[in-house]
Design an enzyme around this catalytic site. Structure first.
Site, mmCIF file in Angstrom:
data_model
loop_
_atom_site.group_PDB
_atom_site.id
_atom_site.type_symbol
_atom_site.label_atom_id
_atom_site.label_comp_id
_atom_site.label_asym_id
_atom_site.label_seq_id
_atom_site.Cartn_x
_atom_site.Cartn_y
_atom_site.Cartn_z
ATOM 1 N N ARG A 132 0.856 -1.178 0.000
ATOM 2 C CA ARG A 132 0.000 0.000 0.000
ATOM 3 C C ARG A 132 0.897 1.234 0.000
ATOM 4 O O ARG A 132 2.046 1.180 0.467
ATOM 5 C CB ARG A 132 -0.912 0.007 1.217
ATOM 6 C CG ARG A 132 -1.837 -1.211 1.330
ATOM 7 C CD ARG A 132 -2.598 -1.179 2.641
ATOM 8 N NE ARG A 132 -3.549 -2.287 2.764
ATOM 9 C CZ ARG A 132 -3.247 -3.468 3.296
ATOM 10 N NH1 ARG A 132 -2.021 -3.701 3.750
ATOM 11 N NH2 ARG A 132 -4.160 -4.419 3.375
ATOM 12 N N LYS A 172 -1.045 -3.063 7.509
ATOM 13 C CA LYS A 172 -2.349 -2.668 8.021
ATOM 14 C C LYS A 172 -2.788 -3.605 9.140
ATOM 15 O O LYS A 172 -2.656 -4.820 9.034
ATOM 16 C CB LYS A 172 -3.377 -2.690 6.886
ATOM 17 C CG LYS A 172 -4.737 -2.119 7.251
ATOM 18 C CD LYS A 172 -5.643 -2.090 6.030
ATOM 19 C CE LYS A 172 -7.009 -1.517 6.364
ATOM 20 N NZ LYS A 172 -7.895 -1.491 5.178
ATOM 21 N N HIS A 230 -3.321 2.981 -5.926
ATOM 22 C CA HIS A 230 -3.836 1.651 -5.589
ATOM 23 C C HIS A 230 -3.918 0.747 -6.815
ATOM 24 O O HIS A 230 -4.012 -0.482 -6.675
ATOM 25 C CB HIS A 230 -5.203 1.763 -4.907
ATOM 26 C CG HIS A 230 -5.406 0.743 -3.828
ATOM 27 N ND1 HIS A 230 -4.604 0.656 -2.705
ATOM 28 C CD2 HIS A 230 -6.312 -0.269 -3.699
ATOM 29 C CE1 HIS A 230 -5.008 -0.341 -1.939
ATOM 30 N NE2 HIS A 230 -6.039 -0.922 -2.516
ATOM 31 N N ARG A 276 -1.113 -1.746 -6.660
ATOM 32 C CA ARG A 276 -1.388 -2.894 -5.785
ATOM 33 C C ARG A 276 -2.347 -3.876 -6.464
ATOM 34 O O ARG A 276 -2.138 -5.094 -6.425
ATOM 35 C CB ARG A 276 -1.976 -2.397 -4.468
ATOM 36 C CG ARG A 276 -2.318 -3.489 -3.452
ATOM 37 C CD ARG A 276 -2.663 -2.840 -2.115
ATOM 38 N NE ARG A 276 -3.342 -3.733 -1.192
ATOM 39 C CZ ARG A 276 -2.736 -4.573 -0.359
ATOM 40 N NH1 ARG A 276 -1.411 -4.656 -0.364
ATOM 41 N NH2 ARG A 276 -3.426 -5.338 0.469
ATOM 42 N N HIS A 303 -4.206 -9.206 3.664
ATOM 43 C CA HIS A 303 -5.630 -9.093 3.952
ATOM 44 C C HIS A 303 -5.979 -9.928 5.181
ATOM 45 O O HIS A 303 -5.492 -11.049 5.338
ATOM 46 C CB HIS A 303 -6.469 -9.595 2.769
ATOM 47 C CG HIS A 303 -6.496 -8.651 1.616
ATOM 48 N ND1 HIS A 303 -6.848 -9.048 0.344
ATOM 49 C CD2 HIS A 303 -6.221 -7.324 1.533
ATOM 50 C CE1 HIS A 303 -6.784 -8.006 -0.475
ATOM 51 N NE2 HIS A 303 -6.410 -6.955 0.228
ATOM 52 N N TYR A 336 -12.090 -8.879 -5.005
ATOM 53 C CA TYR A 336 -11.405 -8.094 -6.020
ATOM 54 C C TYR A 336 -10.663 -8.925 -7.058
ATOM 55 O O TYR A 336 -10.583 -8.527 -8.223
ATOM 56 C CB TYR A 336 -10.395 -7.149 -5.353
ATOM 57 C CG TYR A 336 -11.028 -6.041 -4.564
ATOM 58 C CD1 TYR A 336 -11.680 -4.988 -5.206
ATOM 59 C CD2 TYR A 336 -10.982 -6.041 -3.177
ATOM 60 C CE1 TYR A 336 -12.263 -3.965 -4.473
ATOM 61 C CE2 TYR A 336 -11.566 -5.016 -2.439
ATOM 62 C CZ TYR A 336 -12.196 -3.991 -3.092
ATOM 63 O OH TYR A 336 -12.786 -2.985 -2.374
#
Length: 208
Positions: free
Chosen positions: A51, A77, A141, A144, A167, A176
């Site tokens: 990211r 994250k 993005h 990514r 994730h 996605y």
């Protein structure tokens, strides 16, 4: 002009094809300080799936060499620890930047006032360089997304893509990127075909 294309049936986000990635990485003039930096920044994002806020916060302590490979280890994250290996193309660009005369002793991508490069500045690099590559639709993005779709095509492994991207749930990954893999449908077709002729050869179909 290089334009974005999709394979029929794909419903995921727009992504760069390999030739477009190569074109993007070739845009910065690496004879200049900013060109060397931008090439390394773009490579870090599009070839590892980081990211933008993860990329700009990298320090030299997050990087290490092992068996000739350049690895990035950091907390992403949600505080999840991740390790990614930089492909050799990106590793060459990143090593060249780290060895540049004006490279920072702490931040991989330094900004002003002895801080890391801001997210806004990194986003501007992506937009400006992508525009020069004939890819005006690309944003931070998108890099990514492009990494994830390429990994999904290459491996067909949803859970591997989930782990590499960091994730928390495979649901996010499948939402996605599942559209970018045709491996499962190909395997299903092969399985059905094998039931028609389990001993090999062509199946005998009864005439109607």
């Amino acid at each position: 002009m290089i334009t974005d294309t999709r394979t029929r049936g794909e419903t995921g986000p727009r992504v760069l094809r390999p030739k477009q990635v190569a074109a993007l990485l070739a845009v910065p003039d690496r004879r200049t300080h900013l060109g060397t930096r931008d090439a390394a920044l773009l490579a870090t994002m599009v070839l590892t799936g980081l990211r933008v806020h993860e990329a700009v916060r990298l320090t030299r302590d997050n990087l290490y060499e092992e068996a000739g490979k350049l690895r990035l280890e950091f907390h992403g994250k949600g505080g999840r620890r991740r390790t990614v290996t930089m492909p050799q193309t990106g590793a060459r660009l990143l090593r060249a930047w780290l060895a540049a005369p004006r490279a920072h002793a702490h931040w991989v991508f330094p900004g002003r006032r002895n801080e890391h490069l801001s997210i806004r500045a990194a986003q501007k690099v992506v937009v400006d360089r992508s525009g020069s590559a004939g890819l005006p639709w690309v944003h931070a993005h998108s890099l990514r997304h492009s990494f994830a779709s390429a990994l999904m095509r290459a491996t067909g492994d949803l859970f591997k893509v989930q782990r590499v991207l960091g994730h928390a749930s495979p649901t996010t990954t499948s939402r996605y990127y599942l559209a970018y893999s045709s491996r499962e449908s190909d395997e299903a077709a092969s399985a059905i075909e094998s039931t028609l002729h389990p001993r090999g050869g062509q199946p005998r179909l009864a005439a109607r």
